[in-house]
Design a protein around this motif. Structure first.
Motif, PDB file in Angstrom:
ATOM      1  N   UNK A 112      66.544  -5.027 -22.815  1.00 40.58           N
ATOM      2  CA  UNK A 112      67.114  -5.219 -23.928  1.00 40.58           C
ATOM      3  C   UNK A 112      67.756  -6.739 -24.222  1.00 40.58           C
ATOM      4  N   UNK A 113      68.215  -7.053 -23.068  1.00 40.89           N
ATOM      5  CA  UNK A 113      69.015  -8.537 -23.038  1.00 40.89           C
ATOM      6  C   UNK A 113      67.695  -9.809 -23.593  1.00 40.89           C
ATOM      7  N   UNK A 114      66.608  -9.457 -22.623  1.00 44.56           N
ATOM      8  CA  UNK A 114      65.349 -10.202 -23.245  1.00 44.56           C
ATOM      9  C   UNK A 114      64.875 -10.201 -24.292  1.00 44.56           C
ATOM     10  N   UNK A 115      64.880  -8.824 -25.150  1.00 43.68           N
ATOM     11  CA  UNK A 115      64.180  -8.525 -26.289  1.00 43.68           C
ATOM     12  C   UNK A 115      65.544  -7.894 -27.208  1.00 43.68           C
ATOM     13  N   UNK A 116      66.318  -8.836 -27.805  1.00 42.89           N
ATOM     14  CA  UNK A 116      67.331  -8.073 -28.504  1.00 42.89           C
ATOM     15  C   UNK A 116      67.000  -7.451 -29.735  1.00 42.89           C
ATOM     16  N   UNK A 117      67.859  -6.740 -30.582  1.00 47.23           N
ATOM     17  CA  UNK A 117      67.681  -6.146 -31.601  1.00 47.23           C
ATOM     18  C   UNK A 117      66.534  -5.074 -31.713  1.00 47.23           C
ATOM     19  N   UNK A 118      66.336  -4.440 -30.494  1.00 46.38           N
ATOM     20  CA  UNK A 118      65.402  -3.353 -30.458  1.00 46.38           C
ATOM     21  C   UNK A 118      66.362  -1.960 -30.937  1.00 46.38           C
ATOM     22  N   UNK A 119      65.755  -1.388 -31.894  1.00 50.02           N
ATOM     23  CA  UNK A 119      66.479  -0.295 -32.551  1.00 50.02           C
ATOM     24  C   UNK A 119      66.709   0.857 -31.602  1.00 50.02           C
ATOM     25  N   UNK A 120      67.604   1.922 -31.921  1.00 51.73           N
ATOM     26  CA  UNK A 120      67.767   3.273 -31.055  1.00 51.73           C
ATOM     27  C   UNK A 120      67.196   4.260 -31.897  1.00 51.73           C
ATOM     28  N   UNK A 121      66.613   3.948 -33.014  1.00 52.37           N
ATOM     29  CA  UNK A 121      65.812   5.031 -33.833  1.00 52.37           C
ATOM     30  C   UNK A 121      64.910   5.453 -32.769  1.00 52.37           C
ATOM     31  N   UNK A 122      64.507   7.048 -33.300  1.00 52.26           N
ATOM     32  CA  UNK A 122      63.449   7.572 -32.391  1.00 52.26           C
ATOM     33  C   UNK A 122      62.112   6.836 -31.916  1.00 52.26           C
ATOM     34  N   UNK A 123      61.495   6.212 -33.332  1.00 53.27           N
ATOM     35  CA  UNK A 123      60.361   5.616 -32.990  1.00 53.27           C
ATOM     36  C   UNK A 123      60.417   4.149 -32.425  1.00 53.27           C
ATOM     37  N   UNK A 124      61.375   3.610 -32.509  1.00 58.59           N
ATOM     38  CA  UNK A 124      61.657   2.224 -31.984  1.00 58.59           C
ATOM     39  C   UNK A 124      61.845   2.701 -30.167  1.00 58.59           C
ATOM     40  N   UNK A 125      62.700   3.703 -29.856  1.00 68.32           N
ATOM     41  CA  UNK A 125      63.009   3.935 -28.612  1.00 68.32           C
ATOM     42  C   UNK A 125      61.661   4.179 -27.711  1.00 68.32           C
ATOM     43  N   UNK A 126      60.730   4.993 -28.624  1.00 68.14           N
ATOM     44  CA  UNK A 126      59.653   5.382 -27.885  1.00 68.14           C
ATOM     45  C   UNK A 126      58.701   4.093 -27.704  1.00 68.14           C
ATOM     46  N   UNK A 127      58.355   3.257 -28.943  1.00 67.72           N
ATOM     47  CA  UNK A 127      57.763   1.992 -28.768  1.00 67.72           C
ATOM     48  C   UNK A 127      58.049   1.248 -27.520  1.00 67.72           C
ATOM     49  N   UNK A 128      59.587   1.173 -27.359  1.00 65.55           N
ATOM     50  CA  UNK A 128      60.317   0.405 -26.226  1.00 65.55           C
ATOM     51  C   UNK A 128      59.855   0.834 -25.072  1.00 65.55           C
ATOM     52  N   UNK A 129      59.709   2.066 -24.816  1.00 62.10           N
ATOM     53  CA  UNK A 129      59.474   2.894 -23.462  1.00 62.10           C
ATOM     54  C   UNK A 129      58.056   2.718 -23.298  1.00 62.10           C
ATOM     55  N   UNK A 130      57.178   2.737 -24.465  1.00 65.29           N
ATOM     56  CA  UNK A 130      55.703   2.382 -24.019  1.00 65.29           C
ATOM     57  C   UNK A 130      55.701   1.098 -23.406  1.00 65.29           C
ATOM     58  N   UNK A 131      56.210   0.167 -24.024  1.00 65.70           N
ATOM     59  CA  UNK A 131      56.148  -1.323 -23.522  1.00 65.70           C
ATOM     60  C   UNK A 131      56.519  -1.344 -22.108  1.00 65.70           C
ATOM     61  N   UNK A 132      57.756  -0.837 -21.816  1.00 65.65           N
ATOM     62  CA  UNK A 132      58.066  -0.540 -20.469  1.00 65.65           C
ATOM     63  C   UNK A 132      56.575   0.095 -19.440  1.00 65.65           C
ATOM     64  N   UNK A 133      56.373   1.164 -19.868  1.00 65.23           N
ATOM     65  CA  UNK A 133      55.425   1.674 -19.197  1.00 65.23           C
ATOM     66  C   UNK A 133      54.347   0.675 -18.912  1.00 65.23           C
ATOM     67  N   UNK A 134      53.878   0.072 -20.006  1.00 68.03           N
ATOM     68  CA  UNK A 134      52.992  -1.190 -19.914  1.00 68.03           C
ATOM     69  C   UNK A 134      53.301  -1.807 -18.574  1.00 68.03           C
ATOM     70  N   UNK A 135      54.456  -2.209 -18.579  1.00 63.60           N
ATOM     71  CA  UNK A 135      54.934  -3.388 -17.676  1.00 63.60           C
ATOM     72  C   UNK A 135      54.905  -2.908 -16.236  1.00 63.60           C
ATOM     73  N   UNK A 136      55.282  -1.592 -16.155  1.00 64.97           N
ATOM     74  CA  UNK A 136      55.004  -1.162 -14.909  1.00 64.97           C
ATOM     75  C   UNK A 136      53.826  -0.652 -14.525  1.00 64.97           C
ATOM     76  N   UNK A 137      52.814  -0.516 -15.331  1.00 60.01           N
ATOM     77  CA  UNK A 137      51.342  -0.240 -15.155  1.00 60.01           C
ATOM     78  C   UNK A 137      50.891  -1.595 -14.413  1.00 60.01           C
ATOM     79  N   UNK A 138      50.999  -2.702 -15.294  1.00 55.02           N
ATOM     80  CA  UNK A 138      50.661  -3.864 -14.908  1.00 55.02           C
ATOM     81  C   UNK A 138      51.288  -4.184 -13.333  1.00 55.02           C
ATOM     82  N   UNK A 139      52.459  -4.080 -13.230  1.00 57.58           N
ATOM     83  CA  UNK A 139      52.909  -4.418 -11.839  1.00 57.58           C
ATOM     84  C   UNK A 139      52.268  -3.527 -10.728  1.00 57.58           C
TER      85      UNK A 139
END
Lengths: 241, 241
Positions: A112-139
């Motif tokens: 969240x420090x790298x990409x500020x202003x990511x919301x805490x609404x349900x949809x935003x949280x979910x998209x945020x975690x999908x991105x994290x999932x993609x990062x982990x998958x790439x690793x």
């Protein structure tokens, strides 16, 4: 990660051949007392073994026995804000890093420090975690395991992470809401209760309790050391040969 | 990535010792004609060399010469839509992957497939690329290089990527707007011109020409093979020992 240059390999090879052949010459000389023949045997040995070593290596390259593909894991800490996820994940990371496996630590705050202003609404949280999932998958594509700590309150987000990544290990940091509130050193629960912080998990937003986590840590009764040992043992047993 | 189990290392070590000592015994026997003494020398050699090899390895572990830290690069393709970035980046990836270095291919389309509904407005594009920069940085932390292809039209976005990552190599795929329009096999330029697609780079949104790219590829005059060779040569010269 390091690589060995061709020059280093060559010099190291010559260095070993020198040590090995000198040993042979000394042994032969001690047994037979003929230095000239001992040296001749050493010279012959040098040439013979350079070729033999080469073929020995080539043959072993075809032998699959004992070669294991690194099978990266994704150790995922979920729990209420201030439940102790980050502290615990950091401790487990330090411990597992000693084994010298490729390993990355991913924390909610850092992302969240790298990409500020990511919301805490349900949809935003979910998209945020999908991105994290993609990062982990790439690793993981590159043999790197991960230790991630995110509140990840929704069942469906954790399911997406589970589907996207291999060897997903869910650690539920089960600290009671009361304990989290008492720990409120950041004053965030206070702000959530007063309404200053919206969509705050545990207060104004839901936390779906994990239904079948691999590990449950109760920080009300377990020390950090105990909990760390439990998790490290689980990972070593299942994912580290 | 593979690891070698202890069992494999042990068996391989014993296997080599068998080959090496048998050779010594044969050589000594040929020179001196005494099989009993040749075998005795072989037995002595076996023990001596097991210890010597161990110490030889330990000493070399302290020698830094010829050990190089893998220094990952970030090869970044920028250019108009349909300029040929993806095709070229794919070709370079196939070529460099042969060298068996840790390498990840990151394409705009793949990322947008994982996280749909990312907008094409200036701010959204910039945030999107910052995320990609973070992904590449995390890979680099784990010695993984990357080959990325993104329109990346804004100077400031490319600057952020440059700042976030190490060994940033900018490849400007400089195809004229006319050529891109003619290539319009996806029909996207058509849609952009008719106004159906908004914020389309080159038509309804700006493309800041790179000011000092490391490599410029003019696909109007260079073949894919030529361009690939130029880029591969640059990377090998600067970033692959």
């Amino acid at each position: 990660m390091y690589i060995e240059t061709s020059k280093r390999s060559l010099i190291k090879g010559v260095s070993w051949r020198f040590v090995a052949t000198t040993t042979t010459i000394i042994i032969v000389y001690v047994f037979f007392g003929r230095l000239d023949l001992a040296i001749a045997a050493g010279v012959l040995e040098t040439f013979a073994k350079i070729f033999l070593y080469f073929f020995h290596e080539r043959i072993w390259q075809r032998i699959k026995f004992g070669r294991q593909r690194i099978d990266p894991f994704n150790l995922w800490f979920t729990g209420l804000p201030l439940s102790g996820k980050t502290t615990l994940a950091d401790a487990v990371f330090s411990e597992l890093k000693k084994s010298d496996i490729p390993l990355e630590r991913i924390d909610s705050k850092d992302i969240r420090d790298v990409i500020p202003n990511v919301g805490f609404e349900r949809e935003e949280r979910h998209r945020h975690l999908t991105r994290v999932g993609h990062l982990i998958k790439t690793l993981q594509n590159n043999s790197v395991s991960s230790i991630a700590s995110f509140v990840s309150p929704y069942k469906e987000s954790r399911q997406v992470i589970n589907d996207m990544t291999n060897n997903y290990v869910e650690v539920y940091v089960k600290t009671s809401l009361e304990t989290c509130k008492q720990r409120d050193y950041k004053g965030v629960y206070q702000k959530a209760l007063s309404g200053e912080l919206k969509n705050f998990t545990g207060i104004s937003d839901v936390y779906d309790n994990p239904e079948s986590p691999h590990i449950i840590i109760d920080t009300d009764t377990q020390s950090i050391e105990q909990a760390t040992a439990t998790i490290v043992q689980f990972v070593k047993k299942h994912y580290m040969p």
